[in-house]
Design a protein around this motif. Structure first.
Motif, mmCIF file in Angstrom:
data_model
loop_
_atom_site.group_PDB
_atom_site.id
_atom_site.type_symbol
_atom_site.label_atom_id
_atom_site.label_comp_id
_atom_site.label_asym_id
_atom_site.label_seq_id
_atom_site.Cartn_x
_atom_site.Cartn_y
_atom_site.Cartn_z
ATOM 1 N N SER A 298 59.350 8.072 59.290
ATOM 2 C CA SER A 298 59.337 7.315 60.544
ATOM 3 C C SER A 298 58.433 7.992 61.567
ATOM 4 N N LEU A 299 58.472 9.321 61.622
ATOM 5 C CA LEU A 299 57.549 10.049 62.502
ATOM 6 C C LEU A 299 56.113 9.775 62.095
ATOM 7 N N GLY A 300 55.870 9.738 60.793
ATOM 8 C CA GLY A 300 54.529 9.414 60.313
ATOM 9 C C GLY A 300 54.091 8.021 60.720
ATOM 10 N N ALA A 301 54.998 7.056 60.667
ATOM 11 C CA ALA A 301 54.662 5.686 61.073
ATOM 12 C C ALA A 301 54.319 5.626 62.558
ATOM 13 N N LEU A 302 55.071 6.349 63.380
ATOM 14 C CA LEU A 302 54.786 6.375 64.817
ATOM 15 C C LEU A 302 53.424 7.008 65.092
ATOM 16 N N VAL A 303 53.165 8.146 64.433
ATOM 17 C CA VAL A 303 51.881 8.823 64.629
ATOM 18 C C VAL A 303 50.727 7.928 64.190
ATOM 19 N N ALA A 304 50.861 7.285 63.038
ATOM 20 C CA ALA A 304 49.781 6.449 62.511
ATOM 21 C C ALA A 304 49.526 5.222 63.370
ATOM 22 N N SER A 305 50.555 4.774 64.096
ATOM 23 C CA SER A 305 50.374 3.599 64.960
ATOM 24 C C SER A 305 49.772 3.953 66.306
ATOM 25 N N ALA A 306 49.715 5.278 66.616
ATOM 26 C CA ALA A 306 49.269 5.689 67.947
ATOM 27 C C ALA A 306 48.082 6.638 67.940
ATOM 28 N N VAL B 246 51.412 4.539 55.696
ATOM 29 C CA VAL B 246 50.975 3.377 54.924
ATOM 30 C C VAL B 246 51.097 2.079 55.715
ATOM 31 N N GLY B 247 52.276 1.818 56.279
ATOM 32 C CA GLY B 247 52.522 0.546 56.949
ATOM 33 C C GLY B 247 51.579 0.263 58.112
ATOM 34 N N PRO B 248 51.461 1.181 59.092
ATOM 35 C CA PRO B 248 50.527 0.936 60.191
ATOM 36 C C PRO B 248 49.088 0.753 59.735
ATOM 37 N N ALA B 249 48.685 1.449 58.691
ATOM 38 C CA ALA B 249 47.322 1.283 58.176
ATOM 39 C C ALA B 249 47.088 -0.129 57.658
ATOM 40 N N LEU B 250 48.171 -0.822 57.293
ATOM 41 C CA LEU B 250 48.070 -2.188 56.783
ATOM 42 C C LEU B 250 48.351 -3.238 57.863
ATOM 43 N N GLY B 251 48.465 -2.783 59.121
ATOM 44 C CA GLY B 251 48.636 -3.715 60.225
ATOM 45 C C GLY B 251 50.049 -3.919 60.695
ATOM 46 N N LEU B 252 51.018 -3.208 60.114
ATOM 47 C CA LEU B 252 52.401 -3.360 60.555
ATOM 48 C C LEU B 252 52.617 -2.667 61.892
ATOM 49 N N SER C 89 53.112 -8.534 52.302
ATOM 50 C CA SER C 89 52.466 -7.601 51.379
ATOM 51 C C SER C 89 52.465 -6.195 51.957
ATOM 52 N N GLY C 90 52.103 -6.053 53.251
ATOM 53 C CA GLY C 90 52.119 -4.739 53.872
ATOM 54 C C GLY C 90 53.519 -4.153 53.929
ATOM 55 N N PHE C 91 54.499 -5.006 54.240
ATOM 56 C CA PHE C 91 55.892 -4.561 54.305
ATOM 57 C C PHE C 91 56.363 -4.064 52.943
ATOM 58 N N LEU C 92 56.037 -4.818 51.895
ATOM 59 C CA LEU C 92 56.472 -4.439 50.548
ATOM 60 C C LEU C 92 55.750 -3.203 50.040
ATOM 61 N N ILE C 93 54.487 -3.046 50.445
ATOM 62 C CA ILE C 93 53.757 -1.841 50.046
ATOM 63 C C ILE C 93 54.392 -0.601 50.671
ATOM 64 N N GLN C 94 54.731 -0.677 51.961
ATOM 65 C CA GLN C 94 55.399 0.455 52.605
ATOM 66 C C GLN C 94 56.768 0.702 51.990
#
Length: 478
Positions: free
Chosen positions: A261-269, A59-65, A208-213
């Protein structure tokens, strides 16, 4: 922590061997209590160690985090949501009852059917998503139609649930070791091979992105609150409350933080990340064939949590039915009920169009709205008002002191739902607060606070609240 007079009872001896469970919603007798608090750690670690958990970190990386910002939001959200869940786990050893039937003390025998029905929908919804995800993983390697794999996976989950509590604990405990090994290597591969924050068009922190995640992580954890006592109710009543809460917290939070956290790393890369294909490709880059093996090894965990959900759906369904007519199902009745739940999951999965999975999280979000007020009321009643002192037979007696309809609980529940409306952000519909927060959905916060405060205000002037300690009185056994 609070508890009732059962805390003074001598612990029951450990039972040996794996037996088919005969209990459903009635209290577990002292001579059948067994297990240790630490067993809850691996149970909830594996229960939360499924690919659906990892997707929450997208969620977070998709919102630009940035990845680290998403991970920080995940840590805070998981810490908050898991605390709520773990506090419910302590009710199991004290009362010897499944999680949801305890709600009769707050809502009445028939009033509790409202949250019961919402919970059954959550169980069914999660299992539909889990069986589709498990089938997608299997069909990357093995032949067979979706319908065939749906039927087989659901059948395995139902058989595990029929055997019941002890087998569920055993399966989850042994899967923990497998998952740590496989996903430990996958995580190492991600750290070595992925370059974080390379696919976002614009890295820009936004509240907003931070709170959504954060809310996504917290909400995901809170959704487990509806069945934690189902798997702690066989523990001896003398089991340390702190250990019950601690082991539940460590297990559920540990796997959630790891996978999200693994999902956040994958989504950012990774461009257009997807749980199965992204991990398969990553693992195969690390070691030829390992990614495919890892995906297949994720399937048992999905089947395990499907069995847990089937078991919880059965207990909650029986609780709802017995509010209107007596029912004491034996083994055959349990098997029939679980078979019906499995059939409903199968038919729903077959009927879903492929595009439905894109909006499935919206369904889970809607379910969260109806579960948060229940959790607030249940915890307030147990820890602050009645302090763990309940007359258990009254939970099964239509003429008992908890009554058919307990209006303080019902009104507080409805009040919590109303309090959430300005904060809701669902399927393009946003309340004024959500609009001001650029779409961030924090509805669970006012929903929890308002439900708890309103229930406390409505209950504190009633006679007998909080009640004096009562001697344990067993409910009639079926």
């Amino acid at each position: 922590m609070p508890g009732n007079a059962m805390n003074n009872a001598a612990p029951a001896p450990e039972t040996s061997g794996l037996k088919i469970e005969t209990r459903t919603i009635h209290p577990v007798p002292l001579d059948e209590r067994h297990g240790k608090a630490w067993h809850l750690g691996p149970f909830w670690f594996t229960g939360n160690f499924v690919l659906t958990t990892m997707v929450t970190g997208f969620v977070g990386p998709a919102l630009g985090l940035a990845a680290w910002q998403a991970v920080l939001a995940i840590l805070l959200g998981v810490a908050l949501g898991t605390l709520c869940m773990a506090l419910h786990a302590n009710q199991g050893p004290r009362l010897g009852l499944p999680q949801m039937i305890q709600s009769r003390a707050q809502f009445g025998l028939r009033g509790a059917v409202l949250p019961f029905m919402a919970v059954v929908c959550v169980y069914i919804g999660f299992n539909v998503f889990n069986v589709i995800l498990a089938t997608d993983a299997l069909t990357t390697v093995l032949p067979g139609s979706d319908a065939f794999w749906y039927a087989l996976l659901i059948a395995v989950a139902v058989v595990i649930a029929v055997v019941g509590h002890d087998l569920l604990h055993t399966v989850q405990r042994w899967l923990t070791y497998l998952l740590i090994g496989v996903f430990g290597l996958l995580t190492l591969a991600a750290l070595l091979l992925l370059e974080a924050d390379t696919v976002q068009r614009q890295l820009q922190f936004s509240w907003s992105g931070f709170l959504i995640q954060l809310s996504a992580a917290a909400g995901y954890q809170i959704s487990y609150s509806v069945y934690v006592s189902d798997y702690s109710r066989y523990l001896p009543p003398s089991t340390s409350a702190r250990k019950v809460v601690l082991w539940t917290y460590l297990g559920a939070a540990g796997s959630a933080v790891w996978l999200m956290s693994l999902g956040a790393l994958v989504a950012s890369a990774v461009v257009a990340p997807e749980a199965i294909s992204s991990l398969q490709h990553l693992g195969n880059r690390f070691l030829p064939g390992f990614g495919t093996f890892a995906i297949l090894m994720a399937v048992p965990a999905l089947v395990g949590i499907m069995a847990v959900n089937c078991y919880g759906a059965l207990l909650t369904g029986i609780s709802a039915i017995t509010a209107f007519r007596p029912l004491a199902p034996g083994l055959a009745g349990r098997a029939l009920g679980l078979g019906g739940i499995g059939a409903l999951v199968y038919l729903t999965a077959i009927a879903l169009p492929d595009s439905y999975l894109d909006s499935f999280n919206l369904f889970l979000q809607l379910m969260l709205y109806v579960l948060v007020p229940w959790s607030a009321i249940n915890l307030t009643d147990y820890y602050l008002l009645r302090k763990g002192n309940y007359v258990i037979p009254a939970m099964f007696d239509p003429a008992g002191e908890y009554g058919q309809w307990a209006w303080p609980g019902i009104l507080a529940y409805l009040g919590g739902l109303l309090a959430m409306l300005p904060f809701v952000s669902l399927a393009g519909v946003q309340g004024p607060v959500a609009v001001a927060l650029s779409g961030a959905d924090l509805a669970f916060v006012p929903g929890f606070i308002v439900s708890a405060l309103l229930y406390w205000l409505l209950m504190r002037h009633l006679p007998g609240i909080p009640p004096p300690p009562v001697a344990e009185r067993k409910a009639p056994q079926p």
